[in-house]
Design a protein around this motif. Structure first.
Motif, PDB file in Angstrom:
ATOM      1  N   TYR A  69       2.046  12.950  22.893  1.00 40.11           N
ATOM      2  CA  TYR A  69       0.755  13.169  23.553  1.00 40.11           C
ATOM      3  C   TYR A  69      -0.189  14.079  22.765  1.00 40.11           C
ATOM      4  CZ  TYR A  69       3.088  11.227  27.674  1.00 40.11           C
ATOM      5  OH  TYR A  69       3.752  10.417  28.547  1.00 40.11           O
TER       6      TYR A  69
ATOM      7  N   ARG B 199      -3.113  11.866  29.591  1.00 34.65           N
ATOM      8  CA  ARG B 199      -1.852  12.324  30.176  1.00 34.65           C
ATOM      9  C   ARG B 199      -2.099  13.309  31.304  1.00 34.65           C
ATOM     10  NH1 ARG B 199       2.291  16.833  27.894  1.00 34.65           N
ATOM     11  NH2 ARG B 199       3.985  16.426  29.366  1.00 34.65           N
TER      12      ARG B 199
ATOM     13  N   ASP C  96       1.572  11.968  33.913  1.00 35.05           N
ATOM     14  CA  ASP C  96       2.867  11.475  33.415  1.00 35.05           C
ATOM     15  C   ASP C  96       3.473  10.419  34.341  1.00 35.05           C
ATOM     16  OD1 ASP C  96       3.114  12.884  31.005  1.00 35.05           O
ATOM     17  OD2 ASP C  96       3.790  14.677  32.043  1.00 35.05           O
TER      18      ASP C  96
ATOM     19  N   LEU D 142      -2.230   5.331  31.708  1.00 33.67           N
ATOM     20  CA  LEU D 142      -0.793   5.242  31.481  1.00 33.67           C
ATOM     21  C   LEU D 142      -0.223   4.112  32.326  1.00 33.67           C
ATOM     22  CD1 LEU D 142       0.429   8.963  31.384  1.00 33.67           C
ATOM     23  CD2 LEU D 142       0.076   7.395  29.478  1.00 33.67           C
TER      24      LEU D 142
ATOM     25  N   ALA E  85       3.240   5.217  24.458  1.00 32.96           N
ATOM     26  CA  ALA E  85       3.199   6.668  24.568  1.00 32.96           C
ATOM     27  C   ALA E  85       4.409   7.303  23.934  1.00 32.96           C
ATOM     28  CB  ALA E  85       3.123   7.089  26.047  1.00 32.96           C
TER      29      ALA E  85
END
Length: 367
Positions: A254, A283, A288, A327, A366
């Motif tokens: 990240y 992020r 997450d 994400l 990621a």
């Protein structure tokens, strides 16, 4: 003869049939447990079998595991009938019912069954640990004896109680069956996966078997930290090691850093490149966790195998900006790509790129 090919079934019909079938399964399981409980109470197994367990194996054709689990749940539900309803309504499964067994009492069973409804096995383990905390396990590092190929004489090893169902981590050991250590005609099965079990709020027991190389690394880390951790406490050594590992992985994945550069950043010529400050911002915003939301408004709970997904694909002019990135877990990233480009196209892309660069279907991963 019933056909099990459903390729011609419409998506909406398949989804409806699947949901209805699962509901029928739950109702059927509850009824099956009630039948097993009453069948055993009447001892109807006796004409042909010595026990209800043997009847389940020989007559009902259950596997050993299925027979044990259903028989245990049926006996428990006969004592606490609200379990039948909880299973039929999908509020509890066989696994969660059996996890409750050690904690059920006549005066509290109803409340406990209700309070623990609709929890996964992991969530129920945490619930029980908070309500019935257990003491910490002592730290133990010991060698695990290698499997033996020689047959030991009968009676020289006592059978041990399987501690898995209780949720308590069991010490490393060589199991005996009926008092005998059996010769191994085939290679031994792989070791069981590591177990992490909550003992009480904020306290966990971890059991794992490691190689000699990993053991040697642990001992070296204890020696290197002897000035700050004189006791060599494995818990503190492990905590410090994880701090270092997490920091390094977060920096690589990240671009995490305590001191981000203040210098102006040159834009990359690669449209798929995601700058470190962008990765950090995405992020932080997404927490997450996969951002996919289903048609009922439920967000995906997956936190593993996360990938950066371009909302407007790069191939269609999308940029690697905070507003155009999110994400996604690998499964939902792939699903979106197949929805946009088609499953056949993405399969050809994956086949061609297999082993090349490990990139996700639509954007850099990621990890």
């Amino acid at each position: 003869m019933r056909s099990y090919s459903l390729t011609q079934l419409a998506d909406s019909n398949l989804a409806q049939d699947l949901r209805s079938g699962v509901s029928d399964d739950r109702t059927g399981l509850a009824m099956r447990l009630a039948q097993i409980a009453e069948f055993e109470r009447r001892r109807l197994f006796l004409p042909a079998y010595p026990s209800m367990y043997q009847y389940c194996l020989g007559e009902l054709k259950y596997s050993e595991d299925a027979a044990c689990r259903r028989l245990a749940a049926a006996r428990l539900a006969r004592r606490y009938p609200s379990i039948f309803v909880a299973i039929a309504e999908g509020r509890h499964s066989l696994s969660t019912v059996l996890m409750l067994e050690a904690y059920l009492l006549p005066e509290t069973a109803g409340e406990l069954i209700r309070a623990s409804s609709r929890t996964s096995k992991s969530e129920l383990a945490h619930f029980l640990a908070a309500r019935y905390p257990r003491p910490d396990l002592p730290t133990l590092v010991q060698a695990v004896p290698a499997p033996t190929s020689a047959t030991a004489s009968e009676g020289n090893a006592a059978p041990e109680t399987d501690q898995l169902l209780s949720g308590l981590p069991a010490p490393a050991r060589v199991d005996a069956i009926d008092g005998r250590i059996l010769a191994q005609a085939v290679p031994p099965p792989p070791p069981p996966p590591p177990r992490v079990a909550p003992l009480s709020p904020e306290r966990y027991a971890i059991q794992v078997t490691v190689s000699k190389a990993t053991h040697d690394k642990l001992r070296l880390a204890q020696a290197l930290l002897s000035h700050v951790v004189p006791s060599g406490d494995v818990t503190e050594v492990l905590d410090r090691a994880l701090d270092v590992l997490i920091a390094k992985v977060e920096e690589r994945r990240y671009g995490a850093t305590d001191r981000p550069s203040a210098r102006p950043r040159k834009p990359s010529k690669n449209p798929r490149h995601i700058a470190a400050h962008v990765r950090r911002a995405v992020r932080r915003r997404d927490g997450d966790q996969c951002t996919h939301v289903d048609d009922k408004g439920r967000r995906c709970r997956e936190r593993k195998f996360l990938q950066f997904d371009h909302i407007i694909p790069v191939a269609r002019g999308g940029g690697s900006t905070v507003s155009n990135l999110r994400l996604r877990c690998a499964a939902h990233n792939r699903h979106d790509a197949e929805r946009i480009y088609g499953a056949g196209f993405m399969e050809r892309k994956r086949t061609g790129a297999k082993g090349a660069d490990g990139l996700s279907d639509r954007s850099p991963p990621a990890s």
